[in-house]
Design an enzyme around this catalytic site. Structure first.
Site, PDB file in Angstrom:
ATOM      1  CG  ASP B 265      -7.404 -31.129   5.917  1.00 55.45           C
ATOM      2  OD1 ASP B 265      -7.659 -32.145   5.245  1.00 55.45           O
ATOM      3  OD2 ASP B 265      -6.353 -31.004   6.584  1.00 55.45           O
ATOM      4  CB  CYS B 308      -6.972  -6.607   0.208  1.00 51.78           C
ATOM      5  SG  CYS B 308      -5.926  -8.061   0.024  1.00 51.78           S
TER       6      CYS B 308
HETATM    7 ZN   LIG Z   1      -7.199  -9.756   0.934  1.00 49.93          ZN
END
Ligand SMILES: [Zn+2]
Ligand SMILES: [Zn+2]
Lengths: 397, 418
Positions: B265, B308
């Site tokens: 984590d 993206c």
């Molecule tokens: Zn990405």
């Protein structure tokens, strides 16, 4: 762009359909333009934007001045315009120089060369040629011509000047108009009905696809004068072209605009509610607006920062089908606001937009059913009568 | 015990496993994003599911302050409160107090601190920490341990280790929901192998559902860090999950996984997003850099995430550190990157392709690093020009070489030795 008016309600209000280049669906009017920051909603991520009703949510407003911070016009052009920049290919985009929140006209600094705006990256004097260069790169479906907006306190002389400049700039904008885009002629003139009339008449003579009415929501407003100015303007415009107004956002203001024949609304209202921690809760149907006073609401909205929602495990509105209401409680949003977590604004903007789009849908219905005037009157009266009215979710369930 | 841990595949010490928790069946190795106050940086829970988050970490200290654990309990637990259907883990709250509050003081009774609300002295005992965590209701809860900075040396380390062992018994005793919540013990002992060994044996004796390796990621050098992890994973039971606390740099996760750890984590992916930094195969990409202003490529052309697929570096550049949406989109990508890394680790171990995966992972980073120190000759020139991009920010070169060495040394060869 195509626009057709297909219904008139007795005593005010018209309904139509608008089709813009990239958005294949027909957008019914009167319609709300969603406000954005750099062409994406302030807090609603693009994947959740698609959870809003469609095609109602498909018209987005942006200010080309948002992009003073970049990307540059060249880069936006390389990417293919603002639509590709934000990858919302099935959406329509309307470019308006001001955005009513972060980009505001600064009329004292406007001069004969261009209009001055206060922006997050400083003051900017926008000249017609520069503005049109931005639009050529950004390729919006609709754009409003550059205008010299003045607030209500402007002098007669200043009002006249604002009209002269705006009409002159309109001609310059039309001359440089990017192909495939719909230019809306700007109508200003401050709080002066005669100047407003003159501006509308001049703009109506030009070859534009629609009209943009500015000068509202800048400073103090008067309901009566707003209606009067809108009437004067609309009376002088041809019926077959759409009319877009900026700065009228409250439910009452929207109804007032619709009553005068406005088709498209752009305002910072949803943004202001959202950043203030408010959620819209007013029912559309008159019969459902009872007066229940618990002091937590003004009948339109609730403040989710209020301590009463700390343990409230119900959604903002039980009858609402937005992502927020289907998934989260008032208690959770109250907590997110308390700890200043951004998700609070995301959830609120989703609900508020969803709810307001529903309000517009309701307006279109009553216009088509020919009962807009009585709805309008009744709405104003209930609001006036019960300014402390409340829990919409109780009465909506 | 409210979990099942089934190792599905191994490569030397690395393992790919199925971890079945009350709320979700997870695949390890896995990275847990930190949702301190019941939310992660503007991301909606359905987005977190889409990204592939399996377990979210909540901070007991923050939740106890607001909205309070009593309230969370009253409203049905944290899963219900934030509407997160998958697994949750809460920390003990002790680390937050020691690191956030200057005046925290540790005694045998617990951690004494000044309330940030009213300034009154307060005490967090092992019993209280478990009570808070029982109220929050996470799938995994952590024992209160005596946290010491790894850079500290001397008798304090020993004291903390023994105290941690004494406190684990108080935690076990106080735990009221062992049927629905799994208490993990934390191995302490600083960088001292002897102390670590005593703590390890003590913890293993308690037969807990899972174990964490604590007291790391606090500024110690990488060699010591990896050596401790290797020692711990070697001694912890094979059939229980192992969680390295506070670890979140991609390279560290790869190395720790090679050493046999399963869970991690860190706030790093979301925190670094807020400052405009994206995680990419070559390390990090600073979206704030001027060179991004006109770059129309996606953050990572190879990444399949929503961000993206849709946005250019130029657009993100104009948003980061200015608009809320900028850090939201970047957090989305960064978490997606971490989840993809977790999945790749899992499947490469499962399919016997772990060394190939690690080599490729390191190559991506090492290539850049090598260029940085001008060792061009050993690399093909085409690669050099592709990758020689001053816009890539360089991770500490030493990190990479040491990481590579440790990996080659410990994992990719059979029979590791310590
Ligand atoms: Zn990405
Ligand atoms: Zn809703």
């Amino acid at each position: 762009m195509k626009f057709v008016v297909d219904a008139w309600s007795k005593g005010g209000g018209r309904a139509g359909v608008l089709q813009v280049g990239s958005c294949p669906a027909l957008i019914e009017t009167p319609a709300l333009l969603l406000s954005t920051r750099k062409a994406l909603p302030n807090f609603i991520p693009p994947d959740l934007l698609r959870s809003l009703p469609s095609p109602d949510s498909r018209l987005l407003q942006f200010s080309p001045l948002h992009f003073l911070e970049g990307p540059s016009a060249n880069t936006i052009s390389d990417i293919g315009g603002v639509r590709s920049l934000v990858s919302l290919h099935e959406f329509g985009f309307a470019a308006i120089p001001r955005d009513s929140t972060a980009i505001l006209p600064e009329f004292d600094c406007t001069n004969k060369l261009g209009a001055s705006f206060n922006t997050p990256s400083g003051r900017h004097l926008l000249k017609p040629a520069e503005y049109m260069r931005m639009l050529a790169a950004m390729k919006p479906d609709i754009w409003a011509s550059l205008s010299d907006e003045v607030p209500s306190r402007a002098t007669d002389k200043r009002n006249k000047l604002s009209v002269d400049r705006t009409v002159k700039w309109l001609d310059e904008c039309i001359a440089l108009s990017p192909p495939g885009t719909a230019g809306f002629g700007a109508i200003v003139g401050g709080w002066d009905a005669l100047e407003r009339q003159r501006c509308a008449q001049e703009v109506a003579k030009r070859n534009v696809s629609g009209y943009w009415i500015g000068g509202f929501g800048l400073e103090e407003t008067s309901d009566q004068i707003t209606s009067q100015l809108l009437r004067v303007v609309v009376e002088n415009l041809p019926e077959e072209k759409p009319r877009l107004v900026s700065g009228l956002g409250l439910p009452e203001e929207v109804l007032r605009g619709v009553a005068q024949g406005i088709d498209l609304f752009d305002s910072a209202y949803i943004h202001q509610l959202t950043t203030g921690g408010f959620a819209l809760t007013f029912p559309f149907e008159a019969a459902k607006r009872h007066s229940i006073s618990d002091g937590m609401s003004d009948g339109t909205k609730i403040n989710l920062r209020a301590d009463v929602y700390r343990k409230d495990t119900s959604p903002i509105m039980k009858s609402c089908h937005c992502y927020t209401c289907m998934n989260h409680t008032k208690a959770y949003i109250n907590h997110l606001l308390n700890v200043r977590e951004m998700l609070a604004q995301t959830l609120l903007e989703i609900h508020n937009t969803y709810h307001y789009l529903g309000f517009f849908q309701f307006i279109r219905r009553v216009v088509k059913e020919g009962r807009f005037q009585e709805f309008h009157q009744e709405f104003i009266e209930t609001r006036r009568g019960h300014s402390r009215v409340v829990p919409a979710d109780d009465v909506c369930a | 015990m409210a979990l099942q841990f089934e190792v599905l595949g191994r490569f030397n010490r690395a393992r790919a496993a199925r971890l079945t928790l009350p709320h979700y069946q997870c695949q390890t190795p896995l990275f847990m994003p930190v949702g301190t106050q019941g939310t992660i940086k503007g991301l909606a829970t359905n987005q977190l599911e889409e990204i592939g988050c399996q377990i979210i970490l909540g901070n007991t200290y923050h939740l106890a302050l607001r909205p309070t654990t009593e309230l969370i309990d009253e409203l049905g637990g944290l899963h219900e409160f934030m509407n997160w259907p998958r697994a949750l883990l809460t920390d003990s709250g002790g680390f937050q107090m020691v690191s956030l509050l200057d005046l925290a003081e540790i005694t045998e009774e617990g951690v004494t601190f000044r309330s940030p609300v009213d300034g009154k002295p307060m005490l967090l005992t092992p019993e209280q920490s478990i009570r808070f965590q029982n109220q929050i209701g996470a799938d995994i809860i952590m024992a209160l341990d005596d946290v010491v900075k790894t850079t500290i040396t001397g008798p304090r380390i020993e004291e903390a280790m023994y105290r941690t062992l004494r406190w684990i018994d108080r935690c076990i005793k106080a735990h009221e929901k062992p049927d629905t919540q799994n208490l993990f013990g934390i191995v302490q002992g600083g960088l001292d192998p002897v102390l670590r060994d005593i703590c390890l044996r003590g913890m293993v004796d308690r037969d807990l559902p899972g174990y964490a390796i604590g007291g790391l990621a606090g500024g110690e050098d990488k060699d010591s860090f990896w050596r401790v992890v290797a020692q711990c994973t070697a001694s912890l039971p094979e059939d229980k999950p192992r969680y390295v606390m506070g670890v979140g740099y991609p390279l560290d996760i790869v190395v720790c996984s090679a050493l046999g750890a399963d869970m991690y984590d860190c706030v790093y992916p979301t925190r670094t997003a807020r400052f405009g930094t994206a995680l990419v195969p070559a390390g990090v990409l600073k979206l704030t850099h001027n060179a991004m202003a006109d770059d129309i490529r996606p953050i990572d052309p190879a990444c399949a995430c929503m961000v993206c697929k849709n946005y250019s570096r130029a657009y993100i550049h104009s948003m980061v550190t200015k608009d809320a949406m900028g850090s939201q989109l970047l957090s989305y990508h960064n978490l997606h990157y971490m989840m993809k890394l977790s999945r790749d680790l899992h499947s490469s171990i499962l399919h016997g392709k772990f060394p190939e995966f690690v080599c490729k992972f390191l190559q991506n980073m090492v290539l850049i690093f090598t260029l940085h120190i001008d060792v061009f000759c050993c690399l093909k020139s085409t690669h050099i020009h592709d990758a020689y991009d001053h816009r890539w920010d360089i991770v500490n070169p030493l990190t990479v070489t040491t990481g590579q060495l440790v990996l080659l040394d410990l994992s990719l060869h059979p029979a590791p030795r310590f």
